[in-house]
Design a protein around this motif. Structure first.
Motif, PDB file in Angstrom:
ATOM      1  N   ARG A  65      -8.217   3.961   2.466  1.00 38.50           N
ATOM      2  CA  ARG A  65      -9.605   3.939   2.949  1.00 38.50           C
ATOM      3  C   ARG A  65     -10.189   2.531   2.966  1.00 38.50           C
ATOM      4  NH1 ARG A  65     -13.543   6.365   0.095  1.00 38.50           N
ATOM      5  NH2 ARG A  65     -12.520   6.073  -1.933  1.00 38.50           N
ATOM      6  N   PHE A  66      -9.807   1.718   2.009  1.00 36.45           N
ATOM      7  CA  PHE A  66     -10.343   0.367   1.884  1.00 36.45           C
ATOM      8  C   PHE A  66      -9.272  -0.649   2.267  1.00 36.45           C
ATOM      9  CE2 PHE A  66     -13.736   1.117  -1.667  1.00 36.45           C
ATOM     10  CZ  PHE A  66     -14.252   2.172  -0.937  1.00 36.45           C
ATOM     11  N   THR A  67      -9.719  -1.777   2.822  1.00 37.37           N
ATOM     12  CA  THR A  67      -8.810  -2.866   3.157  1.00 37.37           C
ATOM     13  C   THR A  67      -9.420  -4.186   2.707  1.00 37.37           C
ATOM     14  OG1 THR A  67      -8.004  -1.664   5.108  1.00 37.37           O
ATOM     15  CG2 THR A  67      -7.550  -4.030   4.989  1.00 37.37           C
ATOM     16  N   ILE A  68      -8.669  -4.936   1.921  1.00 32.60           N
ATOM     17  CA  ILE A  68      -9.105  -6.259   1.487  1.00 32.60           C
ATOM     18  C   ILE A  68      -8.443  -7.299   2.379  1.00 32.60           C
ATOM     19  CG2 ILE A  68      -7.251  -6.476  -0.234  1.00 32.60           C
ATOM     20  CD1 ILE A  68      -9.262  -7.971  -2.038  1.00 32.60           C
ATOM     21  N   SER A  69      -9.203  -8.343   2.697  1.00 34.04           N
ATOM     22  CA  SER A  69      -8.666  -9.405   3.535  1.00 34.04           C
ATOM     23  C   SER A  69      -9.390 -10.704   3.243  1.00 34.04           C
ATOM     24  CB  SER A  69      -8.790  -9.056   5.018  1.00 34.04           C
ATOM     25  OG  SER A  69     -10.146  -8.904   5.394  1.00 34.04           O
ATOM     26  N   ARG A  70      -8.824 -11.799   3.731  1.00 35.35           N
ATOM     27  CA  ARG A  70      -9.440 -13.118   3.549  1.00 35.35           C
ATOM     28  C   ARG A  70      -9.395 -13.877   4.855  1.00 35.35           C
ATOM     29  NH1 ARG A  70     -11.171 -16.707   0.346  1.00 35.35           N
ATOM     30  NH2 ARG A  70      -9.604 -18.243   0.959  1.00 35.35           N
TER      31      ARG A  70
END
Length: 114
Positions: A65-70
């Motif tokens: 459900r969640f996506t972390i990115s930079r």
């Protein structure tokens, strides 16, 4: 290192939000970036991690459900949150780690109504 989180708000269950965390100051050597959350009356929970090598890890409760990115060019950390549920309601904090020392942002409140 200063971290400024934003993007929280009120959303209905099933909705989406994207949190941002802008880093400023000397960010050289930061090799781990994290999002934590703390719900009222509960302990702080690690939500997602991304390393300088772009390896990611998620809490079981948010996987899929969640996506972390930079975005390195913008010195910004993101957390895309989809299919939000009332149990996702919390203050979300970004965190950066350099040489085992952690820096913290002030938090942004996410409220999910049922």
């Amino acid at each position: 290192v200063q971290l400024q989180a934003s993007g929280g708000g009120l959303v209905q269950a099933g909705g989406s939000l994207r949190l941002s965390c802008v880093a400023s100051g000397s960010i050289f050597g930061i090799n781990v970036w994290r999002w934590y959350r703390q719900a009222p009356g509960k302990q702080r929970e690690l939500v997602a991690t991304i390393t300088s090598g772009s390896n990611t890890n998620y809490a079981d409760s948010v996987k899929g459900r969640f996506t972390i990115s930079r975005d390195n060019a913008k010195n910004t950390l993101y957390l895309q949150m989809n299919s939000l549920q009332p149990e996702d309601t919390a203050v979300y904090h970004c965190n950066a780690v350099r040489n085992l020392f952690g820096y913290w942002g002030q938090g942004t409140l996410v409220t999910v109504s049922s």
